[in-house]
Design an enzyme around this catalytic site. Structure first.
Site, PDB file in Angstrom:
ATOM      1  N   ASP A 115      13.349   7.486  10.661  1.00 11.50           N
ATOM      2  CA  ASP A 115      12.364   6.750   9.900  1.00 11.50           C
ATOM      3  C   ASP A 115      12.519   7.407   8.348  1.00 11.50           C
ATOM      4  O   ASP A 115      12.707   8.264   8.388  1.00 11.50           O
ATOM      5  CB  ASP A 115      10.947   6.695  10.382  1.00 11.50           C
ATOM      6  CG  ASP A 115      10.657   6.206  11.804  1.00 11.50           C
ATOM      7  OD1 ASP A 115      11.676   4.942  12.044  1.00 11.50           O
ATOM      8  OD2 ASP A 115       9.678   6.546  12.410  1.00 11.50           O
ATOM      9  N   ASP A 129      11.992  -1.178  13.066  1.00  3.19           N
ATOM     10  CA  ASP A 129      10.446  -1.408  12.999  1.00  3.19           C
ATOM     11  C   ASP A 129       9.992  -2.525  12.478  1.00  3.19           C
ATOM     12  O   ASP A 129       9.017  -3.215  12.768  1.00  3.19           O
ATOM     13  CB  ASP A 129       9.700  -0.107  12.616  1.00  3.19           C
ATOM     14  CG  ASP A 129      10.183   1.038  13.241  1.00  3.19           C
ATOM     15  OD1 ASP A 129      10.610   0.937  14.718  1.00  3.19           O
ATOM     16  OD2 ASP A 129      10.212   2.151  12.718  1.00  3.19           O
TER      17      ASP A 129
END
Length: 161
Positions: A115, A129
């Site tokens: 991330d 995501d």
């Protein structure tokens, strides 16, 4: 032809997701940030061992096979959807790409997902995501529009009686 379209756009999003994750891994140390908009938006490298928004830490590797099932269901739904239902079709592409993008990370990075997009009021996330979140939003809008149409039909039917 629909399967080819689905596959092309799913793969395109996965490639973008994987390239951006690789750039983050190669440009930042874990926890390091590059400020884009002070106090609002940074690029920050973190690894998520859970699922969305860091839920269920260390469970992601056990839930990873579900990503394959989700992608297959999304592909099936896309191929069998009405071609002119663009909102649903796009949502299925985004869900499949998002699920597979994070699945690839879990396989090649020891159960962790990279991330790096750090929007302070949301959380740190990635393109995969974002794809899933946009797909959920599209489906919610689509279902609300369908509900509105059904309510209008019901209202006009009861008024004509």
């Amino acid at each position: 032809m629909r399967l080819l379209t689905f596959s092309f756009f799913t793969i395109l999003i996965i490639v973008i997701d994987q390239i951006t994750k690789a750039l983050a891994r190669n440009s930042l140390a874990v926890g390091e940030s590059i400020t884009v908009i002070p106090g609002m938006f940074d690029f920050t490298l973190v690894y998520n061992t859970g699922i969305a928004f860091g839920l269920f830490p260390n469970a992601g590797v056990w839930l990873a096979p579900i990503a394959i099932v989700v992608a297959l269901i999304a592909g099936y739904a896309y191929v069998h959807a009405i071609a002119k239902d663009k909102m649903f079709s796009l949502a299925m592409i985004l869900i499949s790409a998002g699920a597979l993008g994070n699945f690839i990370d879990r396989i090649f990075h020891h159960g962790k997902v990279t991330d790096f997009i750090d929007i302070r009021i949301i959380h740190v996330f990635n393109i995969a995501d974002m794809s899933i979140s946009i797909a959920v939003g599209l489906l919610l809008v689509r279902w609300m529009l369908e509900l509105k149409t059904e309510i209008a039909k019901h209202k006009s039917t009861t008024e004509s009686e």
